[in-house]
Design a protein around this motif. Structure first.
Motif, PDB file in Angstrom:
ATOM      1  N   GLN A  86       0.828  -1.207   0.000  1.00  0.00           N
ATOM      2  CA  GLN A  86       0.000   0.000   0.000  1.00  0.00           C
ATOM      3  C   GLN A  86       0.865   1.261   0.000  1.00  0.00           C
ATOM      4  O   GLN A  86       0.563   2.228  -0.713  1.00  0.00           O
ATOM      5  N   GLN A  87       1.947   1.250   0.800  1.00  0.00           N
ATOM      6  CA  GLN A  87       2.859   2.400   0.803  1.00  0.00           C
ATOM      7  C   GLN A  87       3.554   2.542  -0.554  1.00  0.00           C
ATOM      8  O   GLN A  87       3.703   3.650  -1.081  1.00  0.00           O
ATOM      9  N   LEU A  88       3.982   1.424  -1.120  1.00  0.00           N
ATOM     10  CA  LEU A  88       4.651   1.458  -2.416  1.00  0.00           C
ATOM     11  C   LEU A  88       3.694   1.932  -3.510  1.00  0.00           C
ATOM     12  O   LEU A  88       4.082   2.700  -4.409  1.00  0.00           O
ATOM     13  N   ARG A  89       2.459   1.497  -3.430  1.00  0.00           N
ATOM     14  CA  ARG A  89       1.455   1.916  -4.412  1.00  0.00           C
ATOM     15  C   ARG A  89       1.251   3.426  -4.342  1.00  0.00           C
ATOM     16  O   ARG A  89       1.166   4.106  -5.382  1.00  0.00           O
ATOM     17  N   ALA A  90       1.173   3.942  -3.106  1.00  0.00           N
ATOM     18  CA  ALA A  90       0.972   5.387  -2.941  1.00  0.00           C
ATOM     19  C   ALA A  90       2.137   6.173  -3.540  1.00  0.00           C
ATOM     20  O   ALA A  90       1.924   7.235  -4.164  1.00  0.00           O
ATOM     21  N   GLN A  91       3.341   5.685  -3.363  1.00  0.00           N
ATOM     22  CA  GLN A  91       4.506   6.367  -3.924  1.00  0.00           C
ATOM     23  C   GLN A  91       4.459   6.365  -5.454  1.00  0.00           C
ATOM     24  O   GLN A  91       4.816   7.366  -6.104  1.00  0.00           O
ATOM     25  N   LEU A  92       4.018   5.258  -6.021  1.00  0.00           N
ATOM     26  CA  LEU A  92       3.922   5.175  -7.476  1.00  0.00           C
ATOM     27  C   LEU A  92       2.820   6.081  -8.015  1.00  0.00           C
ATOM     28  O   LEU A  92       2.972   6.701  -9.078  1.00  0.00           O
ATOM     29  N   VAL A  93       1.714   6.162  -7.291  1.00  0.00           N
ATOM     30  CA  VAL A  93       0.620   7.055  -7.706  1.00  0.00           C
ATOM     31  C   VAL A  93       1.101   8.503  -7.736  1.00  0.00           C
ATOM     32  O   VAL A  93       0.750   9.276  -8.636  1.00  0.00           O
ATOM     33  N   GLU A  94       1.931   8.880  -6.747  1.00  0.00           N
ATOM     34  CA  GLU A  94       2.490  10.233  -6.716  1.00  0.00           C
ATOM     35  C   GLU A  94       3.342  10.512  -7.950  1.00  0.00           C
ATOM     36  O   GLU A  94       3.493  11.666  -8.368  1.00  0.00           O
ATOM     37  N   ARG A  95       3.907   9.460  -8.542  1.00  0.00           N
ATOM     38  CA  ARG A  95       4.707   9.605  -9.759  1.00  0.00           C
ATOM     39  C   ARG A  95       3.839   9.607 -11.010  1.00  0.00           C
ATOM     40  O   ARG A  95       4.359   9.662 -12.128  1.00  0.00           O
ATOM     41  N   GLY A  96       2.533   9.476 -10.820  1.00  0.00           N
ATOM     42  CA  GLY A  96       1.632   9.486 -11.962  1.00  0.00           C
ATOM     43  C   GLY A  96       1.294   8.114 -12.507  1.00  0.00           C
ATOM     44  O   GLY A  96       0.679   8.000 -13.580  1.00  0.00           O
TER      45      GLY A  96
END
Length: 554
Positions: A86-96
């Motif tokens: 979930q944390q990794l997904r959030a970081q990727l979402v921030e990258r678009g």
């Protein structure tokens, strides 16, 4: 947790991937994933991936595998859980980055697209996966740091095959199944087969904490991204002052953090609860994490009722203290006899242990659970075995004798025939092996000693297998840079007994019953905390672990 398989015909003369063969491999692992089955073969039939699914996170069809990344054309098959997805997904979402599902499987695909093999240190969990890189036309395989999840490879020089089980690879055909001396000798020496060997020359395990890239010409690049002794060296460079509170508080936070991560699921999670400190601590921390409806399960042996070996009364007392929904499953010798055929079929590689794991996993499945937490790893991490005291004592006593050339071998040669009849055959090896940590550990954990093997195996096979294993040298390399004796033994227990016996037995025993077993005490962040505390004059023992829950154990 699932079963994965694949075939990569990388050589230009390799036969094309056959769906029938790959399906046989997949279906040999049907119990690993009763919730779904997937198969994909490329148009040119150079690569095929297969999957059996046990749905734990994102139960929808969006979690189906092999999973395609529509933006890159990459595909993945994945066995395990990524607890920080979930944390990794959030970081990727921030990258678009855009996602089509809520699964940790898709997070792996997107991480690979951004970071390639550098994604591996970011992952917290248990995993074995394979990603087909469409653009580069190669395959990327990886296995988690502690080897919780298995991954076996077979490569004949033209075709790479892989699967979660040895028996599954054999079911697909095309495997060199001739005898592997190191595997056979290793089993008699340890009671399990040490990685990377199996019983067969054509099959090897991908080592724990390792990734492998194979391109379209068969060229290989292997990368070790996690080594126990190197992790210890790295944490020793951290700041030596406890930043917030006492060592015990640091341990509590780290244990609680690990349990919280291991509770992430879209299905109910239970706990294996014996009368031991490890499982009781896990249950207490799970309740402290906020789980209201915690299921706990105990295996009781009818032959032990009313004796000190009966764990049921204390386990029930612990369950009552933490207000869990508790279930006790009773077994006896007749249950063992009735299940023996199924048990041996499920046992992927030979082992002298694992029967209790088989029955407690069966009980969990019969009670309707799909995910269970286990206290496995507590003895290795928190010095719970008597060997943590006995091995250093052995080294102190016999170390001086080891400096006398050939004395140990001569003593063993003279005394072994007599000691075999009067006491343990291992006593003959005290002067030869007992003077250093590698040899002393081998004496402690070994099943047969090398000089006993001619009674059970062919001498030529022994000679080849013993030479290939190179056990004493390998054991020494595992701990040669570690100064702390407790940490030396922890690493040896984790890298040998825990990885090759306990984790492997729990994998086949749980998968036989379509059950996912998670091990919060086998976690890289917790490991780093405990190692750091030990190197800063705070070695943690089982009592420290058991004292960590806010509401204390009985």
């Amino acid at each position: 947790m699932c079963g994965i398989a694949g075939v990569f015909s990388y050589h230009k003369t390799a036969p094309p991937v056959e769906s029938e063969s790959l399906t046989r491999v997949r279906e040999r692992m049907a119990s690993r994933g009763p919730d779904g089955a997937g198969l994909w073969i490329s148009d040119d039939k150079r690569i095929g991936l297969a999957h059996r699914r046990l749905a734990i996170i994102d139960l929808s069809e969006d979690g189906t595998q092999p999973m395609l990344d529509s933006e890159t054309g990459n595909r993945v098959v994945f066995n395990g859980e990524i607890y920080n997805f979930q944390q990794l997904r959030a970081q990727l979402v921030e990258r678009g980055i855009c996602f089509q599902s809520h699964s940790d499987t898709e997070v792996l695909l997107k991480l690979y697209a951004v970071y390639g093999h550098e994604m591996l240190p970011m992952l917290r969990g248990m995993f074995a996966f394979a990603i087909w890189d469409s653009r580069r036309e190669g395959i990327f395989l990886a296995r988690d740091p502690f080897g919780i999840k298995p991954l076996y490879l077979a490569d004949d020089g033209k075709t790479l095959r892989f699967a979660s089980q040895v028996k599954a690879l054999l079911a697909g055909g095309g495997i060199d199944s001739s005898i592997e001396p190191a595997g056979h000798v290793g089993f008699f020496l340890w009671g399990h087969i040490p990685e990377p060997y199996t019983l067969y020359k054509g099959i090897r395990a991908l080592p724990a904490g390792t990734s492998l890239w194979v391109d379209g010409h068969g060229r290989r690049t292997r990368n070790v991204f996690f080594r126990l002794k190197e992790e210890i060296a790295m944490v020793s460079t951290r700041e030596a002052v406890l930043p917030d509170g006492t060592a015990q508080e640091q341990l509590h936070e780290s244990l609680l953090d690990s349990v919280r991560h291991h509770l992430i699921a879209d299905v109910p999670v239970g706990v294996f609860l014996s009368a031991g400190l490890d499982s009781a601590t896990i249950a207490a921390l799970a309740k402290e994490s906020g789980v209201t409806d915690l299921n706990t399960l105990t295996l009781g042996f009818k032959e032990f009722v009313g004796t000190e070996n009966d764990e049921v009364p204390l386990a029930e007392r612990i369950a009552e203290r933490y207000d869990t929904k508790h279930f006790t499953q009773w077994v006896n010798k007749n249950d063992f006899s009735s299940q023996l055929t199924y048990l041996l079929d499920a046992m992927d590689q030979p082992s002298i242990d694992g029967v209790n794991s088989y029955f407690v996993c069966k009980a969990a499945h019969d009670s309707g659970l799909k995910v269970v937490l286990s206290g496995l790893g507590g003895d290795e991490l928190f010095a719970g075995y008597s060997g943590f005291n006995d091995i250093p004592r052995m080294v102190r006593i016999f170390g001086p004798w080891a400096k006398i050339p050939a004395f140990g071998a001569a003593f063993r040669y003279v005394t072994a025939p007599l000691l075999k009849r009067l006491a343990s055959p291992k006593l003959a090896g005290l002067f030869e092996y007992g003077g250093n940590f590698a040899g002393a550990y081998f004496l402690r954990r070994g099943l047969y000693m090398p000089w006993e093997l001619p009674e059970v195996l062919d001498r030529d096979l022994i000679r080849e297998g013993w030479g290939e294993l190179n056990i004493l040298s390998t054991l020494s390399k595992d701990v040669d840079t570690i100064g702390n004796s407790q940490l030396k033994i922890s690493v040896l227990e984790m890298a040998w007994y825990m990885r090759n016996q306990l984790l492997r037995d729990v994998d086949w025993a749980s998968m036989a019953h379509s059950l996912e077993v998670r091990v919060p005490l086998v976690d890289k962040e917790l490991f780093r905390t405990v190692m750091w505390l030990a190197q800063n004059d705070h070695p943690m023992k089982k009592e420290d672990m058991a004292s960590s829950p806010s509401r204390k154990l009985p």
